[in-house]
Design a protein around this motif. Structure first.
Motif, short mmCIF file in Angstrom:
data_model
loop_
_atom_site.label_atom_id
_atom_site.label_comp_id
_atom_site.label_asym_id
_atom_site.label_seq_id
_atom_site.Cartn_x
_atom_site.Cartn_y
_atom_site.Cartn_z
N UNK A 1 0.80 -1.23 0.00
CA UNK A 1 0.00 0.00 0.00
C UNK A 1 0.83 1.28 0.00
N UNK A 2 1.92 1.30 0.77
CA UNK A 2 2.73 2.51 0.85
C UNK A 2 3.53 2.78 -0.43
N UNK A 3 3.63 1.77 -1.30
CA UNK A 3 4.38 1.92 -2.56
C UNK A 3 3.45 2.28 -3.73
N UNK A 4 2.16 2.19 -3.54
CA UNK A 4 1.21 2.37 -4.63
C UNK A 4 1.03 3.84 -4.99
N UNK A 5 0.82 4.08 -6.28
CA UNK A 5 0.53 5.43 -6.78
C UNK A 5 -0.97 5.66 -6.67
N UNK A 6 -1.37 6.76 -6.05
CA UNK A 6 -2.79 7.01 -5.80
C UNK A 6 -3.34 8.08 -6.74
N UNK A 7 -4.67 8.12 -6.83
CA UNK A 7 -5.33 9.19 -7.56
C UNK A 7 -5.21 10.49 -6.76
N UNK A 8 -5.25 11.61 -7.47
CA UNK A 8 -5.23 12.91 -6.81
C UNK A 8 -6.11 13.89 -7.58
N UNK A 9 -6.49 14.98 -6.94
CA UNK A 9 -7.23 16.04 -7.61
C UNK A 9 -6.56 17.38 -7.30
N UNK A 10 -7.30 18.47 -7.35
CA UNK A 10 -6.68 19.78 -7.19
C UNK A 10 -6.19 20.03 -5.76
N UNK A 11 -6.77 19.31 -4.79
CA UNK A 11 -6.42 19.58 -3.39
C UNK A 11 -5.88 18.37 -2.64
N UNK A 12 -6.30 17.18 -3.01
CA UNK A 12 -5.91 15.99 -2.27
C UNK A 12 -4.96 15.10 -3.07
N UNK A 13 -4.02 14.45 -2.36
CA UNK A 13 -3.03 13.59 -3.01
C UNK A 13 -3.39 12.11 -2.98
N UNK A 14 -4.21 11.70 -2.04
CA UNK A 14 -4.49 10.27 -1.88
C UNK A 14 -5.99 10.02 -1.88
N UNK A 15 -6.50 9.69 -3.07
CA UNK A 15 -7.94 9.46 -3.23
C UNK A 15 -8.16 8.01 -3.63
N UNK A 16 -8.95 7.26 -2.88
CA UNK A 16 -9.19 5.84 -3.19
C UNK A 16 -9.90 5.68 -4.54
N UNK A 17 -9.62 4.61 -5.27
CA UNK A 17 -10.28 4.38 -6.56
C UNK A 17 -11.80 4.31 -6.44
N UNK A 18 -12.29 3.80 -5.30
CA UNK A 18 -13.75 3.71 -5.12
C UNK A 18 -14.38 5.10 -5.11
N UNK A 19 -13.66 6.07 -4.54
CA UNK A 19 -14.16 7.44 -4.51
C UNK A 19 -14.20 8.02 -5.92
N UNK A 20 -13.18 7.74 -6.72
CA UNK A 20 -13.15 8.21 -8.11
C UNK A 20 -14.37 7.68 -8.86
N UNK A 21 -14.63 6.39 -8.69
CA UNK A 21 -15.76 5.76 -9.40
C UNK A 21 -17.08 6.39 -8.98
N UNK A 22 -17.30 6.51 -7.69
CA UNK A 22 -18.59 7.04 -7.21
C UNK A 22 -18.78 8.50 -7.60
N UNK A 23 -17.70 9.29 -7.55
CA UNK A 23 -17.81 10.72 -7.87
C UNK A 23 -18.04 10.96 -9.36
N UNK A 24 -17.32 10.25 -10.20
CA UNK A 24 -17.50 10.44 -11.65
C UNK A 24 -18.84 9.85 -12.10
N UNK A 25 -19.17 8.65 -11.62
CA UNK A 25 -20.44 8.02 -12.01
C UNK A 25 -21.64 8.80 -11.49
N UNK A 26 -21.47 9.49 -10.37
CA UNK A 26 -22.58 10.23 -9.78
C UNK A 26 -22.71 11.66 -10.30
N UNK A 27 -21.92 12.00 -11.30
CA UNK A 27 -21.90 13.38 -11.79
C UNK A 27 -22.31 13.42 -13.27
N UNK A 28 -23.44 12.80 -13.56
CA UNK A 28 -23.86 12.66 -14.96
C UNK A 28 -25.30 13.11 -15.20
#
Length: 342
Positions: free
Chosen positions: A37-64
């Motif tokens: 886990x500490x070696x993995x590259x994570x998603x990030x946005x304009x403010x946060x560096x460590x965003x779980x993939x599940x959050x990416x899925x729910x946020x993009x899928x819920x914004x349609x």
């Protein structure tokens, strides 16, 4: 710098789009497999560096909201700095994240709307990857194809000889396979380059998932617009629409140069690629008119992209133009693959 913007992949029906970003997120997680886990590259946005993939899925899928089946729900932006650019920033992931956050500002500013679009309107998630593979259209793969076809036929013949279905000399066939393998023009560590093979050297690049809708899930922000700036009538009102891709690409280039004090060569500029396609004679004239050290670097970058360039007569633009036009296909492939670092 090589930047592409593409809509999400179309669904099986070829008329509608997948309802979820899940498959694309899973694809972007491939380099994290087998890593702690500490070696993995994570998603990030304009403010946060460590965003779980599940959050990416729910946020993009819920914004349609109110998007139709034939409209993409998100876009993919891939930012591929050249090895020269990566060297300038020491391939530092913090610098790549900082740069991503800056070009999202450039992305927002490239929309033509009734109100000013800012980075705060953009819902996106980005991820850095460190490996790239050869694609089927690239010069190294294409030039190896005839050798691969001959080798495949010989291996098929060898199998038939070994099981008695064909008369022949196994040793001779094996020697021919070895000869063709050695003569293939493009190899990595003795292995023939094929589609899907990992590229050598520093290959860091950035994948950005951008929602079609703004952060409030109210306004559509499509970079796929055919227009840079236009007006349409919607419910009796004139509405501004459009996205200026050229402006975005050029702004992203300038942002990198400004942030990291990068001295961009003629052949690395987005405007050069566009000029080559629209006005080849002017491209040649400008290339030959560069100061000698800059011109030599430009030609070196072309060669690095796999384009074999003979001696070009610098005092005869017309002759130089004819020479480069004979290499047009190779230059196009190098540009398309990002090989000449545009």
């Amino acid at each position: 710098m090589y930047i592409t913007i593409t809509a999400q992949k179309i669904g099986r029906g070829f008329e509608t789009y997948h309802s979820s970003v899940r498959d694309y997120v899973a694809y972007l997680e491939k380099e994290n497999q087998d890593l702690e886990p500490e070696e993995q590259e994570t998603f990030f946005d304009q403010k946060e560096d460590k965003i779980p993939p599940e959050t990416v899925i729910s946020e993009i899928d819920g914004n349609t909201a109110k998007l139709k089946k034939h409209e993409p729900k998100f876009y993919s932006i891939v930012v591929s700095p050249s090895q020269r650019e990566l060297k300038q920033i020491s391939n530092n992931p913090k610098a790549l994240r900082k740069y991503t956050r800056e070009i999202i500002k450039d992305y927002a500013a490239s929309f033509y709307r009734d109100r000013t679009v800012t980075v705060d309107d953009i819902k996106y998630y980005a991820k850095i990857e460190y490996e790239r593979s050869f694609r089927g259209f690239e010069k190294q793969v294409q030039e190896n194809v005839p050798y691969r076809k001959q080798i495949a036929k010989l291996r098929n013949d060898l199998a038939k000889v070994e099981r008695g279905a064909l008369q022949g000399n196994s040793k001779v066939i094996q020697q021919e396979i070895q000869r063709l393998t050695q003569e293939a023009p493009h190899k990595i560590k003795g292995q023939m380059i094929v589609e899907g093979m990992k590229k050598e050297g520093t290959q860091s690049h950035i994948h950005i998932i951008v929602s079609r809708k703004d952060v409030t899930n109210t306004y559509s922000l499509s970079p796929g617009s055919k227009f840079k700036a236009s007006e349409t009538t919607l419910q009796g009102k004139k509405v501004k629409q459009g996205f200026h891709r050229d402006q975005f690409y050029q702004s992203a280039e300038k942002s990198f140069d400004r942030m990291f004090a990068y001295d961009r060569n003629f052949m690395e500029k987005y405007g050069t690629k566009k000029l080559y396609r629209q006005d080849p004679k002017k491209f040649v004239a400008l290339l030959l008119g560069l100061p000698n050290n800059e011109k030599q670097l430009a030609l070196k970058l072309l060669r690095k992209g796999g384009v074999t360039i003979p001696n070009i007569p610098t005092n005869k633009v017309q002759l130089a133009y004819k020479t480069l036009m004979k290499l047009k296909q190779g230059v196009e492939q190098a540009i398309r693959s990002g090989g000449i670092e545009i």
